[in-house]
Design a protein around this motif. Structure first.
Motif, PDB file in Angstrom:
ATOM      1  N   THR A  49      -8.793  -8.246  66.526  1.00  0.00           N
ATOM      2  CA  THR A  49      -8.528  -8.142  65.093  1.00  0.00           C
ATOM      3  C   THR A  49      -9.451  -7.114  64.447  1.00  0.00           C
ATOM      4  O   THR A  49      -9.030  -6.367  63.553  1.00  0.00           O
ATOM      5  N   ARG A  50     -10.687  -7.054  64.902  1.00  0.00           N
ATOM      6  CA  ARG A  50     -11.636  -6.093  64.328  1.00  0.00           C
ATOM      7  C   ARG A  50     -11.194  -4.656  64.637  1.00  0.00           C
ATOM      8  O   ARG A  50     -11.203  -3.786  63.762  1.00  0.00           O
ATOM      9  N   ALA A  51     -10.793  -4.411  65.909  1.00  0.00           N
ATOM     10  CA  ALA A  51     -10.383  -3.058  66.285  1.00  0.00           C
ATOM     11  C   ALA A  51      -9.110  -2.646  65.574  1.00  0.00           C
ATOM     12  O   ALA A  51      -8.981  -1.493  65.132  1.00  0.00           O
ATOM     13  N   VAL A  52      -8.161  -3.568  65.455  1.00  0.00           N
ATOM     14  CA  VAL A  52      -6.902  -3.250  64.785  1.00  0.00           C
ATOM     15  C   VAL A  52      -7.156  -2.943  63.311  1.00  0.00           C
ATOM     16  O   VAL A  52      -6.617  -1.974  62.754  1.00  0.00           O
ATOM     17  N   ALA A  53      -7.984  -3.772  62.673  1.00  0.00           N
ATOM     18  CA  ALA A  53      -8.283  -3.555  61.259  1.00  0.00           C
ATOM     19  C   ALA A  53      -8.935  -2.193  61.049  1.00  0.00           C
ATOM     20  O   ALA A  53      -8.574  -1.445  60.128  1.00  0.00           O
ATOM     21  N   ALA A  54      -9.873  -1.857  61.923  1.00  0.00           N
ATOM     22  CA  ALA A  54     -10.552  -0.561  61.798  1.00  0.00           C
ATOM     23  C   ALA A  54      -9.575   0.590  61.985  1.00  0.00           C
ATOM     24  O   ALA A  54      -9.609   1.580  61.246  1.00  0.00           O
ATOM     25  N   ALA A  55      -8.695   0.480  62.980  1.00  0.00           N
ATOM     26  CA  ALA A  55      -7.734   1.547  63.241  1.00  0.00           C
ATOM     27  C   ALA A  55      -6.737   1.709  62.104  1.00  0.00           C
ATOM     28  O   ALA A  55      -6.237   2.806  61.852  1.00  0.00           O
ATOM     29  N   ALA A  56      -6.448   0.599  61.414  1.00  0.00           N
ATOM     30  CA  ALA A  56      -5.504   0.655  60.299  1.00  0.00           C
ATOM     31  C   ALA A  56      -6.182   0.999  58.981  1.00  0.00           C
ATOM     32  O   ALA A  56      -5.501   1.134  57.957  1.00  0.00           O
ATOM     33  N   GLY A  57      -7.520   1.117  59.000  1.00  0.00           N
ATOM     34  CA  GLY A  57      -8.250   1.417  57.776  1.00  0.00           C
ATOM     35  C   GLY A  57      -8.287   0.257  56.816  1.00  0.00           C
ATOM     36  O   GLY A  57      -8.270   0.450  55.593  1.00  0.00           O
TER      37      GLY A  57
END
Length: 242
Positions: free
Chosen positions: A32-40
């Protein structure tokens, strides 16, 4: 690489970011952290929109099915002259998608068993439509539902076997053999659309396949009763011959 649409809403941005991470780094990369970061975005947005990581992966599967369905519809022939060749092309497309996008294909397969996504159901309807055309033109060897299951199982099995085989031992001939084995299992060498081969069973299968989805001149109850009678006639005498 999957290109994300930066103009899309938050849900789409998150799903596209998750797909890109999945295809570049596998399931472990989809945190979830990586996805959130990639999505801004911030991680709480994922929980608000999807509930948890499983909910996010379901949305990823839906996204994959929508992309797959778009390709499938683009390939559809509105008036196929050869339903057996149409089946070959459809099977090849499924396998090519699974081989070229293995991580997404695996997530789609895990979610597909629930059958709740509209794109997944629409894709299955395309498959069943191809099977019905085979039956209507006398090519189908046996039961429609069994034929659809064989087509699905051989396609999924081909993809799984391909990816579980070391790259230096993969032989494209495997895919051809599996496809032709599927064709031999569900179709006849020559079409049979009369009752001459095994009583009324062949004609009943063809008529059942040709019935329209809408009731038309028959009421819903009459349509159901007719399908029940045709199903009994189609099964009479056991499995049809070669």
């Amino acid at each position: 690489m999957v290109t994300r649409d930066s103009t899309g809403g938050p849900r789409r941005r998150i799903v596209e970011a998750a797909v890109e991470l999945l295809e570049n780094g596998g399931p472990d990369a989809v945190s979830t952290r990586a996805v959130a970061a990639a999505a801004g975005m911030q991680p709480p947005a994922i929980y608000r929109l999807f509930g948890d990581k499983d909910g996010l992966l379901e949305a990823v599967a839906e996204h994959g099915y929508a992309q797959f369905l778009e390709r499938k519809r683009a390939q559809l022939d509105p008036d196929p002259q050869d339903p057996v060749e149409e089946l070959r092309r459809g099977w090849d497309m499924v396998v090519e998608f699974g081989i070229s996008r293995p991580e997404l294909f695996a997530v789609m397969n895990r979610a597909g068993g629930r059958g709740t996504d509209a794109a997944h159901r629409a894709g299955l309807e395309i498959l069943h439509g191809r099977v019905r055309r085979l039956a209507a033109e006398g090519w189908l060897r046996g039961d429609e539902e069994l034929a659809a299951q064989i087509i699905q199982a051989t396609g999924q099995g081909a993809v799984i076997t391909w990816h579980s085989t070391p790259a230096d031992r993969r032989d494209p001939e495997l895919l051809t053999v599996l496809r032709e084995s599927m064709i031999a299992a569900v179709t006849r060498a020559e079409p049979v659309v009369t009752a001459s081969e095994s009583g009324p069973s062949a004609a009943a299968r063809a008529l059942r396949a040709a019935l329209p989805d809408e009731a038309g001149v028959l009421s819903d109850a009459e349509q159901r009763l007719l399908r029940e009678w045709l199903t009994r006639l189609a099964a009479d005498g056991g499995a049809p011959g070669a």
